[in-house]
Design an enzyme around this catalytic site. Structure first.
Site, PDB file in Angstrom:
ATOM      1  N   GLU A   1      18.073  -5.632  -8.430  1.00 47.33           N
ATOM      2  CA  GLU A   1      18.624  -6.927  -8.010  1.00 47.33           C
ATOM      3  C   GLU A   1      18.356  -8.008  -9.055  1.00 47.33           C
ATOM      4  OE1 GLU A   1      17.014  -7.205  -3.988  1.00 47.33           O
ATOM      5  OE2 GLU A   1      18.749  -6.109  -3.219  1.00 47.33           O
TER       6      GLU A   1
ATOM      7  N   VAL B   1      -9.271 -14.970   2.321  1.00 46.10           N
ATOM      8  CA  VAL B   1     -10.290 -14.105   2.907  1.00 46.10           C
ATOM      9  C   VAL B   1     -10.996 -13.363   1.770  1.00 46.10           C
ATOM     10  CG1 VAL B   1     -10.731 -12.195   4.469  1.00 46.10           C
ATOM     11  CG2 VAL B   1      -8.994 -13.893   5.038  1.00 46.10           C
TER      12      VAL B   1
ATOM     13  N   GLY C   1       2.715 -12.131   6.928  1.00 45.70           N
ATOM     14  CA  GLY C   1       3.943 -11.474   6.483  1.00 45.70           C
ATOM     15  C   GLY C   1       4.712 -10.952   7.683  1.00 45.70           C
ATOM     16  N   PHE C   2       5.663 -10.061   7.432  1.00 46.27           N
ATOM     17  CA  PHE C   2       6.489  -9.544   8.521  1.00 46.27           C
ATOM     18  C   PHE C   2       5.651  -8.886   9.618  1.00 46.27           C
ATOM     19  CE2 PHE C   2       9.682  -9.577   5.054  1.00 46.27           C
ATOM     20  CZ  PHE C   2      10.646 -10.334   5.679  1.00 46.27           C
ATOM     21  N   GLY C   3       4.665  -8.063   9.218  1.00 51.90           N
ATOM     22  CA  GLY C   3       3.856  -7.331  10.185  1.00 51.90           C
ATOM     23  C   GLY C   3       2.967  -8.252  10.996  1.00 51.90           C
TER      24      GLY C   3
ATOM     25  N   GLY D   1      -3.034 -12.418   7.279  1.00 49.77           N
ATOM     26  CA  GLY D   1      -1.744 -12.284   6.611  1.00 49.77           C
ATOM     27  C   GLY D   1      -0.569 -12.594   7.517  1.00 49.77           C
TER      28      GLY D   1
ATOM     29  N   ALA E   1       9.992  -4.239   4.983  1.00 49.47           N
ATOM     30  CA  ALA E   1       9.818  -5.103   6.146  1.00 49.47           C
ATOM     31  C   ALA E   1       9.920  -4.338   7.480  1.00 49.47           C
ATOM     32  CB  ALA E   1      10.811  -6.263   6.091  1.00 49.47           C
TER      33      ALA E   1
ATOM     34  N   ASP F   1       2.473  -3.060   4.282  1.00 51.63           N
ATOM     35  CA  ASP F   1       2.317  -2.544   2.912  1.00 51.63           C
ATOM     36  C   ASP F   1       0.907  -2.055   2.604  1.00 51.63           C
ATOM     37  OD1 ASP F   1       4.919  -3.394   2.588  1.00 51.63           O
ATOM     38  OD2 ASP F   1       4.551  -4.516   0.742  1.00 51.63           O
TER      39      ASP F   1
END
Lengths: 434, 434
Positions: free
Chosen positions: A176, A85, A19-21, A17, A323, A306
């Site tokens: 939003e 995966v 993403g941010f992490g 992954g 995030a 997450d």
């Protein structure tokens, strides 16, 4: 012809992954004497906080995505692979992917989250999720297609259905999105669709709990409620969606809303890999991890962001799926993994809450920073500044900035294009297209 | 439930197609006492000259497209409809579309052109066209997917196939595409794919005639040939593609090139509507029109732009399929239609040749303006300036400009994302996806 990617001499960390992490973790492992493999099903990182602007025609998809290969340019110890995966094989220390099996010494699951329909298959078939770029683009196409269809609907009831937008879930994304559709109505639809009676365009925001932005201060909730009401959004709190068949949405109390546009932002669940102990999967489909983000019962499998639930007294449901939590866990885990490899002691993760914010529309946002809370124009500029700074890549920052400045002065949203028309899939298959 | 859109009291002009010609015509009819209906299958205008930059990751799709509704904002006599046009019924003065039948007093066919595979079905199934935004995005996905696949190909022959790019057709599109891929190789692939042996990336440009850019001056051809050679493109002139099965391309002289990436820019054909007299369809699938762009044998059906063939002594095959010809015909036809409606005399169309240009890469372009011909850096800036000015919409101009300036200084191309993976369709169906 199953391929196998065996490891060499160096310790290999596989990160699933981008993403941010995952990105933060991988970057912190730069120049270390280990081998890092990052696997993602996309070749790009998605800046999820701005997906709703893609869905509502405010930004190009390409300006909130960033090529993962470019993020790791020059990082010699990292190999990037585009692959789905399928499963982990903890006993063999390898993962099964669409390109073959990849061995690991340490596995980090940073797969993030996806929309949670809480087992309501009928809603999943018919409502639009918005957790990935293809999903956001599908939603953009659907909204624009339905506006076109409304122009020629021979039956006024059908036209009303097509012109009614229901956003389910009053968290930041829901607030939003509802705000963005309201602004679209106010500034764009009137001039784009001269045949349209603009008062027929209805926007609902449905929230199960008693207030919007439940994770923020009551002050922020109240102000967001006011801002949305000013923009003409009809807010229904303590309301639960019972069913949605594609044209009619039913609430728990029996109320019905005729709508062809239901946007689902009512919750997320972790994207868990097959092959792990089912007992590790806790509330919200997250993986139970200890305070160094190690998945319970495994020696060398970790989860961050997450998909990880680090249950502590302060966070009985794990950290918020935002995030900063993912980034901080990624950073801490990088340090801990290097210590583990060198047989040094590890340090427990400690979350630094950065506060929360949500924008409702032009000059209207709410910001909670611990004890400082503010709303309105300054909050709106703060929101824009923070999001611009967090966007990956200078070109993206520049293009988003240009778009925002341009929108600010023109009251317009530039990218209302139906590039790939959205076609609903056959019933009983998820409506998602990739 | 077939819908019917009958006309009111005013004279109704129906324009099929929102390309350069259709837009110019519709704009010139503004504020006149007539009813204009524009029908296009997309809700946006496509700036075709820059499609190759979308396909090669240089620009976002959204910045070369422009919402048609926005172009006609405030034009009260115009109604816009998104619909596929299936056929014309000249006897009933109506067109059959995906949203129903639309009556007309005057019909203007401005449908443009599509890729011409000259009846070679196998090539059509396997090669990538690049005449629309979805096609350009498919090509971008395919190129990036094949680069990823090459990284893990267990068989070096397969890897070579995946890394070989063949552009068929040495007109401006072919030259620009081959140049863009060569620049991608030079500036981006090396850093993005550190595992890659960059010398294995091969780029071929195949042209049937003896020289590239056959419609331009020999001087331009020669210089473009030199520029491409400098960039490492292998040019084969007087070469014809015999077959392409998806992995192997065969030329007329028996030579073979193993490639998984064949880009087709070898020719175009007009997009003709069903229901017209087959005798009106001439070379290149264009509609034979007289000097006021009226289709032969019809009183009230016109064709402009790429789909029209106005055969004159000077232009025995009709005018070139370029934006200025379409725009000029649209402008002239607007004047003529207003005259026809008021029973005034019409004026014959007269083409003003604006010259031609093509860019090969950074600082390398060729420009022919009648007697003035120049190549190199100044030509490149001229090319950029003209294209920027012709782009529809201030936001698009701004975003493209920002991207170009950024690319110039960074040597990068920002949008190399596989947002919708390209999957080849089952054999014997065209490989195109929408």
């Amino acid at each position: 012809m199953e391929q196998h990617f065996p490891k060499g001499n160096k310790t290999r960390i596989v990160i699933v992954g981008g993403g941010f992490g995952g990105i933060e973790l991988a970057k912190k492992l730069r120049d270390k004497e280990i081998e890092v493999i990052m696997v993602d099903k996309h070749n790009y990182h998605t800046f999820q906080p701005l997906l709703y602007q893609v869905a509502t025609g405010g930004l190009e998809a390409d300006s909130i995505a960033f090529p993962l290969r470019k993020i790791f340019k020059g990082q010699k110890n990292l190999t990037f692979r585009v692959a789905e995966v399928n499963a982990v094989q903890p006993l063999n220390n390898c993962i099964q992917t669409s390109i073959g099996s990849i061995d690991y010494d340490h596995l980090v699951i940073a797969t993030g989250s996806t929309s949670n329909f809480f087992g309501q298959d009928q809603i999943q078939e018919n409502a639009m999720p918005m957790k990935s770029i293809p999903e956001a683009l599908n939603l953009r196409s659907l909204i624009l297609q339905n506006l076109e269809a409304a122009q020629i609907a021979p039956d006024p009831e059908r036209a009303n259905e097509l012109l009614t937008f229901v956003v389910v879930g009053g968290g930041p994304t829901g607030v939003e999105t509802a705000g963005a559709i309201a602004e679209l109505k106010k500034h764009v639809l009137k001039s784009d669709y001269p045949e349209l009676d603009i008062d027929k365009v209805l926007i609902y925001l449905i929230e199960g709990s008693p207030r919007l932005l439940g994770a923020m201060s009551p002050q922020a909730s109240k102000k967001a409620h006011l801002f949305l009401t000013e923009l003409g959004v009809k807010i229904m709190t303590e309301a639960r969606v019972q069913s949605f068949d594609g044209n009619m949405l039913s609430l728990g109390d029996g109320q019905q809303i005729a709508s062809a546009n239901v946007i689902w932002s009512a919750g997320v669940k972790g994207v868990v890999l097959d092959g792990l102990n089912p007992e590790d999967v806790v509330r919200g489909n997250r993986l139970k991890v200890n305070e160094v983000n190690r998945v319970d019962g495994y020696e060398n499998i970790y989860a961050i962001g997450d998909v990880a639930a680090m249950i502590t007294e302060e966070f009985p449901n794990g950290h918020p799926g935002v995030a900063p939590a993912a980034i901080q866990q990624g950073r801490q885990l990088a340090e801990n993994l290097l210590n583990i490899i060198e047989h040094k002691p590890t340090s427990n993760f400690k979350y630094k809450d950065k506060g929360a914010m949500a924008t409702v529309g032009r000059n209207r946002a709410v910001v909670d920073l611990h004890n400082i809370r503010f709303q309105g124009v300054f909050a709106w500029f703060t929101w824009m500044f923070v999001h611009l700074m967090t966007l990956v890549g200078f070109r993206n920052k520049l293009v988003v900035f240009v778009n925002w400045v341009w929108s600010y002065f023109s009251y317009d949203r530039g990218t209302r294009l139906i590039i790939r028309p959205y076609h609903k899939k056959v019933p009983h298959e998820p409506a998602k297209v990739d």
